[in-house]
Enzyme design. Structure first.
Site, short mmCIF file in Angstrom:
data_model
loop_
_atom_site.label_atom_id
_atom_site.label_comp_id
_atom_site.label_asym_id
_atom_site.label_seq_id
_atom_site.Cartn_x
_atom_site.Cartn_y
_atom_site.Cartn_z
N ASN A 9 -182.89 -76.77 31.31
CA ASN A 9 -181.99 -77.89 31.65
C ASN A 9 -181.94 -77.79 33.30
OD1 ASN A 9 -180.00 -79.90 32.45
ND2 ASN A 9 -178.42 -78.73 31.09
N TRP A 10 -182.57 -78.54 33.87
CA TRP A 10 -182.48 -78.70 35.36
C TRP A 10 -181.45 -79.31 36.02
CZ3 TRP A 10 -188.44 -80.71 36.85
CH2 TRP A 10 -189.33 -79.75 36.22
N LYS A 11 -180.64 -79.95 35.16
CA LYS A 11 -179.33 -80.68 35.62
C LYS A 11 -179.76 -81.56 36.87
CE LYS A 11 -177.10 -76.74 33.92
NZ LYS A 11 -175.71 -76.05 33.88
N HIS A 94 -173.66 -81.87 26.58
CA HIS A 94 -173.45 -80.67 27.53
C HIS A 94 -171.98 -80.80 28.17
CE1 HIS A 94 -174.01 -77.94 30.88
NE2 HIS A 94 -175.13 -77.45 30.43
N GLU A 96 -170.91 -80.26 30.70
CA GLU A 96 -170.64 -81.00 32.19
C GLU A 96 -170.50 -82.40 31.96
OE1 GLU A 96 -174.00 -79.37 34.12
OE2 GLU A 96 -173.16 -77.51 34.04
N GLU A 166 -173.00 -73.06 24.01
CA GLU A 166 -172.78 -72.64 25.57
C GLU A 166 -171.44 -72.35 25.89
OE1 GLU A 166 -176.20 -74.07 27.80
OE2 GLU A 166 -175.03 -75.96 27.63
N GLY A 172 -173.38 -71.16 34.66
CA GLY A 172 -173.57 -71.26 36.04
C GLY A 172 -172.46 -70.16 36.59
N SER A 212 -175.75 -68.48 31.71
CA SER A 212 -176.17 -67.35 32.54
C SER A 212 -177.30 -66.67 31.96
CB SER A 212 -175.07 -66.53 32.97
OG SER A 212 -174.03 -67.32 33.83
N GLY A 233 -180.19 -72.91 32.37
CA GLY A 233 -179.87 -73.85 33.68
C GLY A 233 -180.36 -73.20 34.71
N GLY A 234 -179.73 -72.44 35.54
CA GLY A 234 -180.19 -72.00 36.92
C GLY A 234 -181.51 -71.37 36.90
P1 PGA Z 1 -176.83 -71.61 33.44
O1 PGA Z 1 -176.60 -73.09 32.68
O2 PGA Z 1 -177.92 -71.14 32.72
O3 PGA Z 1 -176.82 -72.11 34.79
O4 PGA Z 1 -175.55 -70.97 33.21
C1 PGA Z 1 -177.04 -73.23 31.51
C2 PGA Z 1 -176.67 -74.66 30.79
O5 PGA Z 1 -175.83 -75.14 31.45
O6 PGA Z 1 -177.32 -75.41 30.06
#
Ligand code: PGA
Length: 249
Positions: A9-11, A94, A96, A166, A172, A212, A233-234
């Site tokens: 997930n590149w956000k 998600h 967010e 998640e 993050g 993470s 994510g990251g």
């Molecule tokens: P993260 O994000 O790996 O940066 O913690 C995961 C996600 O939000 O899908």
């Protein structure tokens, strides 16, 4: 055997040029991967069409979709539009989206249904915040998110869905769930699917862990019997790290 998946997930990261370079690098490393996990990337909307031309083994996902088919919804992207540029998977719910854009379980249920009706495969996210975990409400929260979010879906629909657990406190933050915490919740989700649907749906469901996840912790998390991959994510923003996670399988 259920499908193993590692999804990136590149956000809201990368401009078009950076995104195309990242997609190319992921595709190249995917060709050499030492894992049978399916690799998905979910770039920003603006990159989808161009990125689709650069990938083959890697599958294309979007990070969100509208809850309506078409019409006067300024700024929204319809499921049909995603399909038309080669998108196969769509992340729905998600944390967010839930927290910053106030998407509730009923809306996410609507998005899931419309996405399925257009042939997209939803990656349906759930997860508790820290206070809910510390207050002992974590299982109630996940039960509510999944029973409302997946309400009214058929077993056939469920065969096209992927669930991502998640924990919000791990997204993050660098704080990853312990392998035991991940396994406990994944097992709870699988048992809940038996209750909401049936044993077959539960057995066949791919349940991803997200929060993470890094090359250094992926293999211990993926070693759990009820963890079927990750939503990253990251670490998905660097092709080498992302594929190191894939190869941790
Ligand atoms: P993260 O994000 O790996 O940066 O913690 C995961 C996600 O939000 O899908």
């Amino acid at each position: 055997m259920r499908k193993k998946i590692v999804a990136g997930n590149w956000k809201m990261n990368t401009d078009l040029k950076e995104g195309m370079e990242l997609a190319k690098a992921v595709e190249k490393l995917e060709q050499e991967k030492q894992s049978d996990a399916l690799v998905i990337i979910a770039p920003p909307y603006t990159h989808l069409s161009r990125v689709n031309d650069l990938i083959d083994g890697v599958k294309l996902g979007a990070q969100n979709c509208a809850s309506e088919e078409s019409g006067a919804y300024t700024g929204e992207i319809a499921p049909d539009m995603l399909v038309s540029v080669g998108v196969e998977y769509v992340i729905i719910g998600h944390s967010e989206r839930r927290s910053f854009y106030h998407e509730d379980d009923a809306l996410l249920n609507k998005k899931t249904k419309i996405a399925l009706s257009k042939g997209l495969k939803p990656i349906f996210c759930c997860g508790e915040v820290l206070e809910e975990r510390e207050g002992g409400k974590l299982y109630d929260v996940i039960r509510e998110q999944l029973s409302v979010g997946l309400a009214g879906l058929s077993k056939e629909d469920m065969s096209k869905i992927v669930i991502a657990y998640e924990p919000v406190w791990a997204i993050g933050t660098g704080v990853v769930a312990t392998p035991d915490q991940a396994q406990e919740m994944h097992k709870f989700i699988r048992d809940l699917l038996v209750e909401l649907f049936d044993k077959q749906v539960a057995e066949d469901m791919t349940i991803l862990y997200g929060g993470s996840c890094k090359p250094s912790n992926a293999s211990e998390i993926f070693a759990n019997p009820d963890v079927d991959g990750g939503l990253i994510g990251g670490a998905a923003l660097k092709a080498e790290d992302f594929l190191a996670i894939v190869n941790a399988y």
